[in-house]
Design an enzyme around this catalytic site. Structure first.
Site, PDB file in Angstrom:
ATOM      1  N   ASP A 176       6.325   1.473  -3.637  1.00 39.66           N
ATOM      2  CA  ASP A 176       5.832   0.377  -2.813  1.00 39.66           C
ATOM      3  C   ASP A 176       5.753   0.816  -1.351  1.00 39.66           C
ATOM      4  O   ASP A 176       6.668   1.470  -0.842  1.00 39.66           O
ATOM      5  CB  ASP A 176       6.783  -0.815  -2.965  1.00 39.66           C
ATOM      6  N   GLU A 183       1.612   3.578  -3.394  1.00 37.52           N
ATOM      7  CA  GLU A 183       0.824   2.566  -2.708  1.00 37.52           C
ATOM      8  C   GLU A 183       0.655   3.126  -1.294  1.00 37.52           C
ATOM      9  O   GLU A 183       1.589   3.060  -0.488  1.00 37.52           O
ATOM     10  CB  GLU A 183       1.549   1.222  -2.685  1.00 37.52           C
TER      11      GLU A 183
END
Length: 657
Positions: free
Chosen positions: A336, A371
């Site tokens: 993330d 990401e």
């Protein structure tokens, strides 16, 4: 009272050796560290850690056993302007704890203080760490190691995936156990999935703001104990680890990999007004990026940012990743806000954590997905990660939506994204699989909502619809919301089919959002991070729909097309791809830039994707040969076509010769 022996400075955490427990804790700026253990009556016993090797504090407690509850009190300066916020009145979680007892509730006692320290003791209500012992029979488990070129990723939430599944026993729905249930595994196999990517399973906390509104953090991107499984997904917190490993073992037997979404960019301690759980009180200055005024650099939008260039924090993050691979046999990670991993503070491909992963014989062998951004200046790093990483390809997401949902996009731009965005990823020896293609993800509209809503509807989140992106590239086809006339439903269905076909038959690694294959809707909420309810739980009553069969047929078709599974960049004249206009001729420069949205893509010289994304029925002249439509595009009457296909408005078809 039993005294602590000096013990050993490694490994970090609490480790039982059969005779006692060795405790270790990193803190470069602490002046004293107390180990606090709690007996069955909740009585606290404190011991100074006697060992101090460099920045590691350690001690050994003889006769301690698994099940012992413990925490730390860390003494040091309270100097907020310097980034130091030590407060020994607060019991702290071991960053390497494997199990947590207690809940992270909104309580003033779980705060250290802002400008002045809060010296009220919180041990009575603070969560405690639990010493665990690890014995598990993996039998003959082996990682599937699916080649990247054959990988199909399915992004899912542990609870939301199975909580409403009627064929899974009620008592295990929404749990780790349910992931390994034969019904779930058979479904994934029939769909054609090779990798189950789970939203965060490491223990997380709900933000105080959400708790005050009666909401909770559903997605899990608010970590508090990175080595501990989130207990709410277990049938029993004491058996969470074995339940999780049982599921992984069952998935592996079916040839399905497990990828964990992991949050190394921030912690649940949030900003300076946030709670004190662990890192802030152990060594705030080392664990976080600190500004000159002592506040946090908020490069994550969550109040703080972990300093993954600090050697001790790199060791902590690396140990965490190795734990999940070695102890739980996970097959990879999705990181993330992964640009934080490369901050020094500027982003670098040779940042310390990247280098540690590259040099690790364990971590360098698993799937790594970034990401590739954060919210700080210079945070958009798509295409710039080290070669070991694949990356979420938002270029593909936006192009696919713009092309099919009536936004301007030249054919050349669409083709570039269809060809694994080679302009972005074809560098440093990377392969097409580095592009993780997606049309939707947990963050944003579901696929059905992309064709039913022009605007987000996030009122239930309690922020007056301010949260969530406004750049959705969606199209409600003339009516906001679900339902409508038969014609409206059919046009929306055609758009869904077109988007799924583009996703699953393009070069790169496709990622499918769980529920998109049977039309799951969040009723226009494009930021459902705090909706632990039927808005996000998958409704399996639609799982046998035609859309599910359509999706499965596309996935199985993909596996038959060499140009998509060989994971090699397409080159002119190599037979992998030809780009043709509606007359089966190579496109001119003008057509690439200004031509109508009509295109034929010939893959491996045998599979043809014929596209008419205009609003008019159009004759498409097929290349020479005898063509027939193939599932899921073949009807009951499937004649051979040798010349012209009548391309319906906003339609496409896949043929084989």
């Amino acid at each position: 009272m039993t005294q602590l022996a000096i013990g050993k400075p490694a490994p970090l955490g609490a480790h039982y050796d059969g005779q006692g427990v060795n405790f270790t804790l990193f803190s470069a700026h602490a002046e004293r560290v107390e180990l606090c253990v709690f007996d069955a009556n909740g009585q606290e016993h404190r011991y100074d850690l006697p060992g101090h090797s460099g920045d590691i504090w350690h001690g050994y407690l003889p006769d301690a056993r698994p099940g012992l509850r413990y925490g730390y009190r860390v003494h040091g300066p309270w100097q907020p302007a310097e980034g130091h916020r030590f407060n020994p009145a607060k019991l702290l979680i071991d960053p390497c704890a494997r199990q947590i007892d207690g809940e992270f509730k909104d309580n003033p006692l779980l705060h250290a203080g802002h400008n002045e320290p809060d010296y009220r003791d919180n041990a009575a209500i603070a969560p405690k760490c639990v010493v665990v012992v690890d014995h598990y029979d993996w039998e003959d488990d082996a990682p599937p190691r699916t080649p990247w070129g054959s990988t199909i990723i399915y992004e899912a939430h542990v609870k939301g995936l199975t909580y409403l599944h009627p064929e899974i026993p009620v008592e295990i729905r929404g749990t780790y156990k349910a992931l390994g249930h034969p019904v779930m595994i058979n479904y994934l196999k029939q769909l054609g999935i090779t990798a189950l990517e789970l939203l965060p399973v490491a223990q997380f906390a709900s933000e105080p703001r959400l708790q005050r509104m009666g909401l909770s953090n559903y997605w899990g991107y608010n970590p508090v104990a990175m080595f501990a499984l989130h207990p709410a997904y277990a049938c029993s917190p004491e058996t969470a680890l074995d339940e999780f490993r049982d599921a992984i073992k069952a998935l592996h037997k079916a040839g399905i990999e497990v990828i964990l979404d992991i949050v190394l960019n921030h912690s649940a301690e949030l900003d300076l007004d946030g709670p004190l759980f662990s890192l802030r009180g152990i060594d705030n200055r080392s664990y976080y990026w600190i500004r000159e005024d002592g506040d946090y650099h908020n490069w994550t939008g969550c109040g703080n940012t972990l300093n993954l260039s600090h050697p001790a924090v790199v060791d902590y993050a690396s140990a965490c990743l190795r734990y999940w691979v070695e102890t739980c046999h996970v097959d990879g990670f999705r990181f993330d806000l992964a640009a934080v991993m490369g901050r020094t503070p500027e982003f670098r491909q040779d940042a310390p954590l990247f280098t540690a992963i590259q040099n690790c014989p364990v971590l360098s062998q698993v799937k790594l997905i970034a990401e590739p951004w954060d919210i700080a200046p210079g945070g958009y790093q798509v295409g710039n990660f080290p070669p070991l990483f694949a990356e979420w390809n938002d270029h593909f997401r936006d192009a696919a939506r713009r092309f099919w949902l009536h936004y301007d996009l030249p054919l050349g731009a669409f083709a570039g994204r269809f060809a694994a965005s080679s302009d972005v990823f074809k560098r440093n020896g990377r392969l097409p699989s580095a592009a993780i293609n997606l049309v939707t993800a947990h963050d944003g509209f579901t696929l059905r909502d992309c064709v039913c809503f022009n605007h987000k509807h996030n009122e239930a989140n309690g922020e007056e619809n301010r949260d969530g992106t406004n750049n959705n590239y969606s199209n409600n086809h003339g009516k906001e919301g679900l339902g409508g006339s038969l014609d409206l439903v059919e046009r929306r269905r055609d758009s869904i089919h077109a988007l799924l076909t583009t996703l699953l038959l393009s070069q790169g690694t496709p990622m499918l959002l769980a529920g998109d294959e049977h039309g799951h809707s969040q009723h226009g909420n494009n930021n459902a991070y705090c909706q632990d309810n039927q808005l996000t739980w998958l409704d399996w009553s639609q799982a046998s729909s035609g859309l599910t069969a359509f999706t499965a047929a596309l996935i199985h078709l993909r596996k038959r097309i060499p140009a998509l599974v060989e994971n090699r960049w397409w080159e002119e004249g190599d037979g992998n791809v030809r780009w043709l206009n509606r007359y089966a001729q190579p496109l001119s420069t003008d057509e690439w830039q200004n031509g109508p949205k009509q295109l034929q893509i010939l893959l491996s010289d045998r599979f043809l994707i014929a596209i008419n994304a205009t609003l008019e029925v159009t004759e498409i002249v097929l290349p020479a040969g005898e063509w027939h439509a193939i599932p899921p595009f073949a009807g009951e009457d499937n004649p051979v076509i040798t010349a012209v296909w009548q391309g319906p408005a906003h339609g496409l078809c896949v043929f084989q010769r």
